[in-house]
Design a protein around this motif. Structure first.
Motif, PDB file in Angstrom:
ATOM      1  N   ASP A  12       1.071  -1.014  -0.134  1.00 19.50           N
ATOM      2  CA  ASP A  12      -0.150  -0.232  -0.159  1.00 19.50           C
ATOM      3  C   ASP A  12       0.807   1.031  -0.317  1.00 19.50           C
ATOM      4  O   ASP A  12       0.783   2.188  -0.442  1.00 19.50           O
ATOM      5  CB  ASP A  12      -1.185  -0.309   1.182  1.00 19.50           C
ATOM      6  N   ASP A  39       1.005 -10.880  -5.130  1.00 19.78           N
ATOM      7  CA  ASP A  39      -0.201 -11.290  -6.103  1.00 19.78           C
ATOM      8  C   ASP A  39       0.913  -9.808  -7.259  1.00 19.78           C
ATOM      9  O   ASP A  39       0.738  -8.980  -7.010  1.00 19.78           O
ATOM     10  CB  ASP A  39      -0.673 -10.444  -5.846  1.00 19.78           C
ATOM     11  N   ARG A  42      -0.984  -7.161  -8.777  1.00 25.17           N
ATOM     12  CA  ARG A  42      -0.865  -5.430  -7.614  1.00 25.17           C
ATOM     13  C   ARG A  42       0.126  -5.137  -7.611  1.00 25.17           C
ATOM     14  O   ARG A  42       0.528  -4.304  -7.658  1.00 25.17           O
ATOM     15  CB  ARG A  42      -1.380  -6.341  -6.225  1.00 25.17           C
ATOM     16  N   ASP A  45       0.506  -3.760 -10.574  1.00 29.86           N
ATOM     17  CA  ASP A  45      -0.162  -1.818 -10.286  1.00 29.86           C
ATOM     18  C   ASP A  45       0.463  -1.024  -9.452  1.00 29.86           C
ATOM     19  O   ASP A  45       0.318   0.275  -9.437  1.00 29.86           O
ATOM     20  CB  ASP A  45      -1.704  -2.244  -9.778  1.00 29.86           C
TER      21      ASP A  45
END
Length: 188
Positions: A12, A39, A42, A45
């Protein structure tokens, strides 16, 4: 020279970091961010087109306020730092040098000794500031690391620099990046 950001083991935080950094250094390892459990989509991204550097975990196993024990730990780490530099030279291996941790283990004298002996082997720097042993990962300029010394010893540095500043405050992170780039003769 390229400047990136160390984001710990937090995807995050990686995703929320400023796109101005060329790369992000992500801590991967047990028990928090296990490689097989990440992942890939993820991660891709979160990187948003930036390069990824992997930081393997390290932990100091013992710290104490008993002066004799603490002094022995610091002495051992000083010897280890010098031995690591000698080994890198003997094996023609590039070095990742963490300025803040070197400061904690021997002050600006330790940084100067290492840079003079092995600065030509450094390809990757971890930059953060320190005020005293244990008060680490501060914005560059907020502590006692002598960045004038770093500038004089690493003039023309053309490797990678990871800011290891533990804050999500983008203004402080960008200011730290600009300070380091200015000291090492680069632009950010």
């Amino acid at each position: 020279m390229t400047i990136g950001l160390t984001v710990g083991d937090d995807l995050d935080r990686l995703a929320a970091s400023s796109p101005r950094f060329d790369f992000c250094e992500l801590g991967i390892g047990e028990p928090t961010l296990v490689p097989g459990d990440v992942d890939p989509e993820r991660l891709s991204d979160a990187l948003a087109g930036r390069e990824l550097l992997v930081h393997l975990p390290y932990s100091q196993r013992l710290a104490t306020y008993v002066p004799e024990v603490n002094d022995a730990i610091v002495d051992y780490q000083r010897r280890l730092l010098e031995a690591a530099g000698d080994l890198a030279r003997e094996t023609d291996t590039p070095i990742c040098f963490d300025l803040g941790h070197a400061y904690m283990e021997g002050g600006n004298k330790a940084i100067k000794r290492f840079l003079r002996s092995h600065g030509d082997r450094i390809s990757h720097l971890h930059c953060h500031d320190v005020r005293r042993r244990g008060d680490t990962h501060l914005p560059v300029g907020a502590g006692e690391v002598d960045y004038d010394l770093v500038e004089s010893e690493l003039a023309g540095f053309d490797g990678t620099v990871a800011l290891e500043v533990f804050t999500d405050d983008e203004t402080l992170l960008l200011d730290s990046a600009e300070r380091v780039a200015d000291r090492l003769g680069a632009s950010f």
